[in-house]
Design a protein around this motif. Structure first.
Motif, mmCIF file in Angstrom:
data_model
loop_
_atom_site.group_PDB
_atom_site.id
_atom_site.type_symbol
_atom_site.label_atom_id
_atom_site.label_comp_id
_atom_site.label_asym_id
_atom_site.label_seq_id
_atom_site.Cartn_x
_atom_site.Cartn_y
_atom_site.Cartn_z
ATOM 1 N N LEU A 133 2.296 1.745 -3.429
ATOM 2 C CA LEU A 133 1.326 2.273 -4.383
ATOM 3 C C LEU A 133 1.212 3.786 -4.269
ATOM 4 C CD1 LEU A 133 -0.822 1.778 -6.523
ATOM 5 C CD2 LEU A 133 -2.466 1.358 -4.698
ATOM 6 N N TRP A 141 -7.213 -1.741 1.719
ATOM 7 C CA TRP A 141 -6.357 -2.888 1.991
ATOM 8 C C TRP A 141 -5.522 -2.655 3.252
ATOM 9 C CZ3 TRP A 141 -3.024 -5.435 -2.439
ATOM 10 C CH2 TRP A 141 -2.258 -6.470 -1.913
ATOM 11 N N GLY A 159 0.819 -1.203 0.000
ATOM 12 C CA GLY A 159 0.000 0.000 0.000
ATOM 13 C C GLY A 159 0.854 1.255 0.000
ATOM 14 N N ALA A 211 -6.297 0.389 -2.385
ATOM 15 C CA ALA A 211 -5.089 0.202 -1.575
ATOM 16 C C ALA A 211 -5.290 0.725 -0.159
ATOM 17 C CB ALA A 211 -3.901 0.898 -2.230
ATOM 18 N N SER A 242 -7.502 -7.564 -6.940
ATOM 19 C CA SER A 242 -6.965 -6.221 -6.753
ATOM 20 C C SER A 242 -6.381 -5.650 -8.043
ATOM 21 C CB SER A 242 -5.891 -6.219 -5.651
ATOM 22 O OG SER A 242 -4.738 -6.948 -6.060
#
Length: 475
Positions: A151, A322, A148, A319, A290
């Motif tokens: 990202l 998540w 995450g 994300a 995802s």
């Protein structure tokens, strides 16, 4: 003993957790940084027709390298294996930083992928021996959270350097961070339990070829539906590639079930009635769904009328869900409930996305993406901890009076833990290929493409809800 989040930072653990998270963060950032760098890189070195290969040549060696994690730990010590992985990643990144042409850049990406895949595979394998079992769930959540963070940081890092006209600077920065990770390994992993001497196991050539073949077929099939103007022939090629890749993965299972086969999966995967196979399948479903995040900004701009920057923020909603989901789930515990609920949240999220693909429904899209992301995050740390326990259950602080003959050997534990990353890489490739086919089926109708994508992923999430019924046993 502190089993909460503070336990990860206890003396003797914080260094290992920091090094392992740092390696995964490098891999995660590099996975996402190129999207914002490549337009600037192509303008300088050319090679636009090879644009799609930048991701392909990265993920293919990453998948193969992650499959060889257990082998690496059988040959080298934990510290040496990790240093070699980080150093390989640094070399590949340095090649990218000085690449005079697209061909050289692709070579660098392949080397990066090999180092990064091994870093990610080693993270779970070494976490298993660096932490006591009661911290495996939180440790898995911390490692997974790096995706995450990657990202968010990857596109930002690439965008800043690309905007300044210094795209190579992003790779130079990552070389520096890679070297810091290399320097931190001796101290960070000094307390990781050494492996006892063991007989050299045969190289799992057949399994590696099947894994690599499946990843290669998925990569090529994904290229068939990348870009604009995709026709029926490209969709057929991509769909055929999905079928071939799944056949290769079935062949992998058949091959590894053979008595005496050199394996990349732990033997417990094939135990009748055991939960480990279901754990891996459920994890693959959650990671695969995802893959929709790659298309969210596109739908946000074309269908929702959002500016590129806001479409980008919409793209990270999954994300964010998540990361929030896994941190909360790892803190609360209740692993069996979490594994069962995770795929159901994914079903709900994609169901909402499927029925709201109309202009003006952007808020509902964000809610659906958050739900889907929460589904991945809620279940993931418990699935990872269950997989780590599937091949060998004893961490460094378990009862020393336990009979060692009751424990699976270290090689099986390494395979069980490293297989998490291998399956993650294969699921990413499968999900991306599936998503590409779904979007291409919509043709020029963006709303239809979105419905095909989100509806298809919702069906996949239903399959995950079914496999989760068995996977709950391992949580």
């Amino acid at each position: 003993m502190t089993a909460g989040w503070a336990g990860l930072l206890a003396p003797g653990r914080r260094g290992a957790v920091g090094v392992l998270c740092g390696g995964v963060l490098l891999f995660a950032i590099d996975t996402y940084v190129t999207a914002s760098l490549m337009p600037s890189a192509i303008a300088e070195i050319g090679g636009e027709r090879f644009y799609s290969w930048v991701v392909t040549v990265y993920l293919l060696p990453a998948t193969v390298a992650s499959a060889l994690t257990g082998r690496a730990l059988a040959v080298w010590s934990a510290r040496r294996a990790y240093v070699l992985a980080a150093a390989t990643f640094a070399v590949g990144t340095a090649i990218d930083a000085v690449a005079p042409s697209m061909a050289v850049l692709l070579v660098g990406r392949a080397v990066q992928g090999a180092g990064g895949g091994l870093l990610a595979g080693l993270a779970y394998a070494l976490l298993r021996t660096a932490l006591p079992r009661e911290l495996w769930t939180r440790g898995s959540a911390a490692i997974s959270a790096m995706w995450g963070v990657g990202l968010l940081v990857g596109p930002l890092l690439g965008g800043v350097f690309a905007e300044a006209g210094l795209w190579r600077g992003a790779f130079v920065t990552m070389v520096g961070v890679s070297l810091l990770v290399v320097l931190a390994v001796p101290a960070g992993l000094r307390r990781v339990a050494p492996r006892p001497p063991s007989a050299r196991t045969p190289f799992p050539l057949g399994s590696v070829l099947l894994v690599g073949g499946a990843a290669a077929v998925l990569s090529v099939s994904g290229l068939a539906v990348s870009g604009s103007g995709v026709g029926a022939r490209g969709i057929l090629v991509a769909a055929g590639g999905l079928v071939v890749a799944l056949a290769l993965l079935v062949a992998l299972v058949v091959h590894e079930r053979r008595p005496g086969a050199a394996r990349v999966l732990p033997l417990a995967t094939f135990t009748r009635g055991g939960p480990l196979a279901a754990v891996y399948l459920t994890a693959a479903v959650l990671i695969g769904i995802s893959a929709v995040e790659a298309f969210v900004p596109l739908f946000g701009q074309r269908l929702g009328g959002l500016a590129p920057v806001w479409a980008g923020f919409l793209g990270v909603a999954l994300a964010c869900g998540w990361v929030v989901g896994e941190m909360g789930s790892a803190s609360v515990g209740r692993g069996r409930l979490a594994v069962g609920i995770g795929p159901l949240l994914g079903v709900a999220g994609f169901g909402l996305l499927t029925v709201t693909q109309t202009p003006g429904a952007v808020v509902w899209w964000a809610v659906g993406l958050l739900l889907a992301g929460l589904g991945v995050g809620v279940a993931w740390p418990h699935l990872a901890a269950g997989a780590m326990a599937g091949g060998g259950s004893h961490g460094p602080d378990d009862d020393p009076d336990d009979d060692p003959d009751d424990d699976p050997d270290d090689a099986e534990g390494d395979r069980a833990s490293a297989a998490i990353t291998m399956i993650q890489m294969l699921a990413v490739a499968l999900g991306a290929a599936f998503a590409g086919v779904a979007v291409a089926l919509g043709g020029d109708d963006t709303a239809a493409s979105a419905v095909y994508l989100y509806g298809g992923m919702g069906v996949v999430a239903v399959l995950g809800a079914v496999t989760a019924l068995r996977a709950r046993q391992a949580a």
